[in-house]
Design a protein around this motif. Structure first.
Motif, PDB file in Angstrom:
ATOM      1  N   PHE A 178       0.837  -1.196   0.000  1.00 50.49           N
ATOM      2  CA  PHE A 178       0.000   0.000   0.000  1.00 50.49           C
ATOM      3  C   PHE A 178       0.871   1.245   0.000  1.00 50.49           C
ATOM      4  O   PHE A 178       1.869   1.315   0.691  1.00 50.49           O
ATOM      5  CB  PHE A 178      -0.902   0.006   1.247  1.00 50.49           C
ATOM      6  N   ARG A 179       0.439   2.238  -0.778  1.00 49.25           N
ATOM      7  CA  ARG A 179       1.063   3.561  -0.773  1.00 49.25           C
ATOM      8  C   ARG A 179      -0.050   4.582  -0.632  1.00 49.25           C
ATOM      9  O   ARG A 179      -0.989   4.587  -1.419  1.00 49.25           O
ATOM     10  CB  ARG A 179       1.819   3.811  -2.062  1.00 49.25           C
ATOM     11  N   GLY A 180       0.074   5.415   0.382  1.00 51.71           N
ATOM     12  CA  GLY A 180      -0.935   6.445   0.580  1.00 51.71           C
ATOM     13  C   GLY A 180      -0.997   6.868   2.032  1.00 51.71           C
ATOM     14  O   GLY A 180      -0.055   6.666   2.798  1.00 51.71           O
ATOM     15  N   GLU A 181      -2.141   7.458   2.393  1.00 51.90           N
ATOM     16  CA  GLU A 181      -2.303   7.950   3.751  1.00 51.90           C
ATOM     17  C   GLU A 181      -3.208   7.015   4.552  1.00 51.90           C
ATOM     18  O   GLU A 181      -4.203   6.520   4.041  1.00 51.90           O
ATOM     19  CB  GLU A 181      -2.893   9.364   3.743  1.00 51.90           C
ATOM     20  N   ALA A 182      -2.825   6.813   5.784  1.00 50.75           N
ATOM     21  CA  ALA A 182      -3.618   6.020   6.722  1.00 50.75           C
ATOM     22  C   ALA A 182      -3.994   6.924   7.889  1.00 50.75           C
ATOM     23  O   ALA A 182      -3.234   7.809   8.265  1.00 50.75           O
ATOM     24  CB  ALA A 182      -2.809   4.827   7.224  1.00 50.75           C
ATOM     25  N   THR A 183      -5.181   6.705   8.436  1.00 47.81           N
ATOM     26  CA  THR A 183      -5.590   7.450   9.619  1.00 47.81           C
ATOM     27  C   THR A 183      -5.934   6.465  10.728  1.00 47.81           C
ATOM     28  O   THR A 183      -6.376   5.347  10.472  1.00 47.81           O
ATOM     29  CB  THR A 183      -6.817   8.354   9.352  1.00 47.81           C
ATOM     30  N   VAL A 184      -5.696   6.912  11.943  1.00 49.42           N
ATOM     31  CA  VAL A 184      -6.033   6.104  13.106  1.00 49.42           C
ATOM     32  C   VAL A 184      -6.627   7.017  14.165  1.00 49.42           C
ATOM     33  O   VAL A 184      -6.160   8.128  14.374  1.00 49.42           O
ATOM     34  CB  VAL A 184      -4.810   5.320  13.647  1.00 49.42           C
ATOM     35  N   ASP A 185      -7.686   6.545  14.768  1.00 48.35           N
ATOM     36  CA  ASP A 185      -8.311   7.253  15.887  1.00 48.35           C
ATOM     37  C   ASP A 185      -7.938   6.470  17.141  1.00 48.35           C
ATOM     38  O   ASP A 185      -8.295   5.298  17.272  1.00 48.35           O
ATOM     39  CB  ASP A 185      -9.823   7.305  15.704  1.00 48.35           C
ATOM     40  N   ILE A 186      -7.185   7.099  18.028  1.00 51.47           N
ATOM     41  CA  ILE A 186      -6.789   6.461  19.283  1.00 51.47           C
ATOM     42  C   ILE A 186      -7.712   6.983  20.368  1.00 51.47           C
ATOM     43  O   ILE A 186      -7.844   8.192  20.547  1.00 51.47           O
ATOM     44  CB  ILE A 186      -5.315   6.781  19.640  1.00 51.47           C
ATOM     45  N   PHE A 187      -8.371   6.069  21.072  1.00 49.65           N
ATOM     46  CA  PHE A 187      -9.336   6.485  22.093  1.00 49.65           C
ATOM     47  C   PHE A 187      -9.116   5.708  23.382  1.00 49.65           C
ATOM     48  O   PHE A 187      -8.490   4.651  23.388  1.00 49.65           O
ATOM     49  CB  PHE A 187     -10.770   6.293  21.595  1.00 49.65           C
ATOM     50  N   GLU A 188      -9.613   6.265  24.447  1.00 52.49           N
ATOM     51  CA  GLU A 188      -9.556   5.607  25.748  1.00 52.49           C
ATOM     52  C   GLU A 188     -10.970   5.249  26.151  1.00 52.49           C
ATOM     53  O   GLU A 188     -11.887   6.070  26.064  1.00 52.49           O
ATOM     54  CB  GLU A 188      -8.923   6.524  26.792  1.00 52.49           C
ATOM     55  N   LYS A 189     -11.153   4.001  26.568  1.00 57.34           N
ATOM     56  CA  LYS A 189     -12.480   3.533  26.978  1.00 57.34           C
ATOM     57  C   LYS A 189     -12.312   2.590  28.159  1.00 57.34           C
ATOM     58  O   LYS A 189     -11.562   1.611  28.062  1.00 57.34           O
ATOM     59  CB  LYS A 189     -13.171   2.817  25.811  1.00 57.34           C
ATOM     60  N   ASP A 190     -12.978   2.899  29.230  1.00 59.22           N
ATOM     61  CA  ASP A 190     -12.947   2.057  30.433  1.00 59.22           C
ATOM     62  C   ASP A 190     -11.526   1.788  30.924  1.00 59.22           C
ATOM     63  O   ASP A 190     -11.183   0.669  31.319  1.00 59.22           O
ATOM     64  CB  ASP A 190     -13.680   0.732  30.197  1.00 59.22           C
ATOM     65  N   GLY A 191     -10.666   2.803  30.848  1.00 64.10           N
ATOM     66  CA  GLY A 191      -9.323   2.685  31.378  1.00 64.10           C
ATOM     67  C   GLY A 191      -8.303   2.020  30.481  1.00 64.10           C
ATOM     68  O   GLY A 191      -7.157   1.810  30.873  1.00 64.10           O
ATOM     69  N   SER A 192      -8.691   1.651  29.243  1.00 60.16           N
ATOM     70  CA  SER A 192      -7.719   1.079  28.317  1.00 60.16           C
ATOM     71  C   SER A 192      -7.842   1.780  26.962  1.00 60.16           C
ATOM     72  O   SER A 192      -8.824   2.454  26.684  1.00 60.16           O
ATOM     73  CB  SER A 192      -7.909  -0.433  28.171  1.00 60.16           C
ATOM     74  N   TYR A 193      -6.829   1.607  26.142  1.00 63.04           N
ATOM     75  CA  TYR A 193      -6.793   2.283  24.848  1.00 63.04           C
ATOM     76  C   TYR A 193      -7.268   1.368  23.737  1.00 63.04           C
ATOM     77  O   TYR A 193      -7.112   0.156  23.792  1.00 63.04           O
ATOM     78  CB  TYR A 193      -5.366   2.756  24.535  1.00 63.04           C
ATOM     79  N   GLY A 194      -7.843   1.975  22.708  1.00 63.04           N
ATOM     80  CA  GLY A 194      -8.263   1.250  21.522  1.00 63.04           C
ATOM     81  C   GLY A 194      -7.922   2.048  20.280  1.00 63.04           C
ATOM     82  O   GLY A 194      -7.556   3.225  20.360  1.00 63.04           O
ATOM     83  N   PHE A 195      -8.031   1.408  19.117  1.00 65.12           N
ATOM     84  CA  PHE A 195      -7.689   2.017  17.844  1.00 65.12           C
ATOM     85  C   PHE A 195      -8.804   1.764  16.844  1.00 65.12           C
ATOM     86  O   PHE A 195      -9.390   0.682  16.837  1.00 65.12           O
ATOM     87  CB  PHE A 195      -6.435   1.375  17.247  1.00 65.12           C
ATOM     88  N   GLU A 196      -9.048   2.724  15.979  1.00 67.93           N
ATOM     89  CA  GLU A 196      -9.870   2.516  14.792  1.00 67.93           C
ATOM     90  C   GLU A 196      -9.017   2.963  13.622  1.00 67.93           C
ATOM     91  O   GLU A 196      -8.679   4.131  13.496  1.00 67.93           O
ATOM     92  CB  GLU A 196     -11.161   3.312  14.873  1.00 67.93           C
TER      93      GLU A 196
END
Length: 101
Positions: A16-34
């Motif tokens: 893959f060549r291009g741009e990637a986005t990630v949303d880093i969030f905190e939920k119930d005391g731990s981190y997640g990614f979208e």
């Protein structure tokens, strides 16, 4: 360093060549990614662990399709970052020009 929020970076790999986005969030005391990569079907994944230091984030992510764990290492500098994503059978993918969106 608070890594939560939406981030984007340039990815230049054989797959893959291009741009990637990630949303880093905190939920119930731990981190997640979208993760979002335009035009790419991202396989199912589970965030197993996230360790955050002053200017560093390290995450272990299980990729169901591979049956293996990927590792994400990111170094932050204010509202920018660089990093490496290590994916089994694929190798290291450099994340460049990372910035807050």
């Amino acid at each position: 360093m608070n890594p939560t929020g939406k981030w984007a970076c340039t990815v230049d790999s054989m797959l893959f060549r291009g741009e990637a986005t990630v949303d880093i969030f905190e939920k119930d005391g731990s981190y997640g990614f979208e993760l979002d990569i335009s035009g790419v079907d991202i396989p199912e994944y589970t965030v197993k662990s996230v360790d955050i230091g002053d200017d560093h984030l390290k995450a272990v992510i299980n990729v169901a399709m591979l049956g293996k764990d990927a590792e994400l290492d990111i170094d932050f500098d204010d509202d920018s970052f660089t990093g490496i994503l290590k994916i089994p059978f694929i190798g290291k993918i450099k994340l460049k020009n990372g910035h807050r969106v």
